[in-house]
Design a protein around this motif. Structure first.
Motif, PDB file in Angstrom:
ATOM      1  N   UNK A 301      -4.609   3.237  -3.533  1.00 19.78           N
ATOM      2  CA  UNK A 301      -3.934   3.890  -2.412  1.00 19.78           C
ATOM      3  C   UNK A 301      -4.378   3.240  -1.100  1.00 19.78           C
ATOM      4  N   UNK A 302      -5.695   3.005  -0.997  1.00 18.81           N
ATOM      5  CA  UNK A 302      -6.207   2.423   0.251  1.00 18.81           C
ATOM      6  C   UNK A 302      -5.672   1.012   0.479  1.00 18.81           C
ATOM      7  N   UNK A 303      -5.523   0.262  -0.609  1.00 14.03           N
ATOM      8  CA  UNK A 303      -5.039  -1.118  -0.445  1.00 14.03           C
ATOM      9  C   UNK A 303      -3.527  -1.159  -0.235  1.00 14.03           C
ATOM     10  N   UNK A 304      -2.871  -0.041  -0.446  1.00 14.65           N
ATOM     11  CA  UNK A 304      -1.422  -0.007  -0.237  1.00 14.65           C
ATOM     12  C   UNK A 304      -0.639  -0.299  -1.509  1.00 14.65           C
ATOM     13  N   UNK A 305      -1.338  -0.506  -2.636  1.00 15.13           N
ATOM     14  CA  UNK A 305      -0.648  -0.836  -3.881  1.00 15.13           C
ATOM     15  C   UNK A 305       0.074   0.378  -4.474  1.00 15.13           C
ATOM     16  N   UNK A 306      -0.406   1.553  -4.144  1.00 15.72           N
ATOM     17  CA  UNK A 306       0.145   2.771  -4.739  1.00 15.72           C
ATOM     18  C   UNK A 306       0.277   3.816  -3.628  1.00 15.72           C
ATOM     19  N   UNK A 307       1.364   4.593  -3.668  1.00 11.47           N
ATOM     20  CA  UNK A 307       1.490   5.620  -2.633  1.00 11.47           C
ATOM     21  C   UNK A 307       0.605   6.815  -2.987  1.00 11.47           C
ATOM     22  N   UNK A 308       0.199   7.552  -1.979  1.00  7.51           N
ATOM     23  CA  UNK A 308      -0.710   8.683  -2.200  1.00  7.51           C
ATOM     24  C   UNK A 308      -0.109   9.742  -3.129  1.00  7.51           C
ATOM     25  N   UNK A 309       1.167  10.171  -2.905  1.00  7.85           N
ATOM     26  CA  UNK A 309       1.703  11.201  -3.814  1.00  7.85           C
ATOM     27  C   UNK A 309       1.816  10.709  -5.255  1.00  7.85           C
ATOM     28  N   UNK A 310       2.211   9.420  -5.410  1.00  3.81           N
ATOM     29  CA  UNK A 310       2.327   8.856  -6.750  1.00  3.81           C
ATOM     30  C   UNK A 310       0.983   8.868  -7.465  1.00  3.81           C
ATOM     31  N   UNK A 311      -0.052   8.488  -6.732  1.00  3.15           N
ATOM     32  CA  UNK A 311      -1.385   8.441  -7.314  1.00  3.15           C
ATOM     33  C   UNK A 311      -1.831   9.839  -7.745  1.00  3.15           C
ATOM     34  N   UNK A 312      -1.551  10.833  -6.905  1.00  6.23           N
ATOM     35  CA  UNK A 312      -1.948  12.202  -7.223  1.00  6.23           C
ATOM     36  C   UNK A 312      -1.213  12.695  -8.469  1.00  6.23           C
ATOM     37  N   UNK A 313       0.108  12.453  -8.528  1.00 10.97           N
ATOM     38  CA  UNK A 313       0.900  12.852  -9.699  1.00 10.97           C
ATOM     39  C   UNK A 313       0.355  12.195 -10.965  1.00 10.97           C
ATOM     40  N   UNK A 314       0.027  10.924 -10.842  1.00 13.10           N
ATOM     41  CA  UNK A 314      -0.441  10.183 -12.006  1.00 13.10           C
ATOM     42  C   UNK A 314      -1.763  10.767 -12.534  1.00 13.10           C
TER      43      UNK A 314
END
Ligand code: GDP
Length: 323
Positions: A301-314
């Motif tokens: 998320x910090x590097x911008x590779x993944x969005x925050x909501x997507x990461x949380x859902x995952x």
């Protein structure tokens, strides 16, 4: 007896050092403290009888601490036991403290019937403010039947405080008339009582005029129960006893009308939501596999590779998948 049950016993007996220790345990974010904290709470919550929970809000310098000192002394004189807590919205982000480390509440601090929790420790990861409800309950289990929760009026923090207390007291300064008209309506509307402070020396007349004009404008704009508007001097004590009785009658009135029962119900509801967030978060910290997954997601998320909501859902999906 286990450490937690010994501590619970001492807290219930009114041992103030034990109470301070119990609060530190409950506020701790260390994984190894979680189990004893849970045991402690399970022993003490059933004996925590709420008396009056009072939120006190206002800008820095309005005189909140001085006023709590004076109101707390009225409560102690009435034979009550007082606790003072602070919710400091700044502690997480800045590592600093708006409520400051100044020596607070010098009169109350000398009373055996009073417990003053110093401002939350600086820079503790996760912010210590999030366990305020548990801390209120610990104070009540220790026999403190008046709990003041002080917060700096910066919008968000008083909304949180309002969901934890029976009554909100807003402390204002006179001569800040423009600020009041531009003040977020929510702040005024959340208040059950409004105290214009520093009504002393040459300011008495202007403070009283400001209080009268606010009373008039609230009367026009507000439906339902109006907040009481009083002028006080926390410093020389003028109006403080009247403010204390106004707080007590407000609480009595709410108890009679059933409003207090409703408020307590929503306090417990908001507590449940916060505790659920807390417990879920703890799973992602305590379980080593999930904690690694969380760290990895955080980096993405910090590097911008993944969005925050997507990461949380995952992450939630991976928790569910383990059942
Ligand atoms: P807080 O930041 O809202 O907690 O405000 P404090 O209680 O620390 O008070 C801020 C300053 O205002 C201190 O110097 C107090 O002594 C002063 N103060 C508080 N109440 C009064 C009051 O009623 N009259 C006067 N003249 N000064 C006051």
């Amino acid at each position: 007896m286990s450490f937690a049950s010994e501590l619970a016993h001492a807290v219930h007996n009114g041992d103030r050092r034990a109470l301070a220790k119990a609060i530190t345990l409950v506020e701790s974010t260390r994984a190894e403290d979680r189990e004893p904290a849970r045991t402690l709470l399970s022993l003490l919550l059933p004996v925590a009888k709420p008396g009056i929970r009072l939120g006190v809000t206002g800008v820095p310098g309005a005189g909140k601490s001085t006023l709590i000192d004076a109101l707390g002394m009225c409560a102690v004189t009435d034979g009550r036991r007082v606790a003072v807590l602070a919710v400091d919205p700044s502690s997480r982000d800045s590592g600093g403290s708006v409520l400051g480390d100044k020596t607070r509440m010098t009169k109350l601090a000398q009373e055996d019937a009073a417990f003053i929790r110093p401002s939350p420790t600086r820079g503790v990861l996760g912010g210590t403010a999030s366990r305020t409800r548990e801390v209120i309950a610990l104070c009540e289990a220790a026999g403190h039947d008046v709990v003041f929760v002080e917060t700096v009026g910066v919008g968000q923090s008083e909304e949180r405080v309002a969901s934890m207390v029976d009554l909100v007291l807003l402390v204002l300064l006179a001569g800040a008339g423009d600020d009041i008209s531009s003040m977020k309506r929510g702040v005024l509307e959340a208040a059950d009582l409004i105290a214009f402070n520093k009504a002393d020396a040459e300011r008495v007349a202007s403070v009283q005029a400001d209080a009268a004009s606010l009373r008039a404008s609230l009367g026009i704009s507000r439906a339902g129960r109006m907040p009481d508007v009083l002028s006080v001097s926390a410093l020389d004590g003028a109006g403080v006893a009247e403010l204390w009785s106004a707080l007590l009658s407000r609480q009595d009135e709410a108890a009679q009308s059933g409003e207090l029962l409703l408020r307590r119900g929503s306090q417990r509801g908001a507590w449940f939501e916060a505790a659920l967030d807390d417990a879920l978060h703890a799973v992602f910290v305590e379980d080593s596999e999930l904690s690694q997954a969380r760290e990895a997601a955080l980096r993405e998320v910090e590097s911008g590779a993944l969005s925050a909501p997507e990461a949380a859902e995952r992450l939630v999906a991976s928790l569910l998948a383990r059942r």
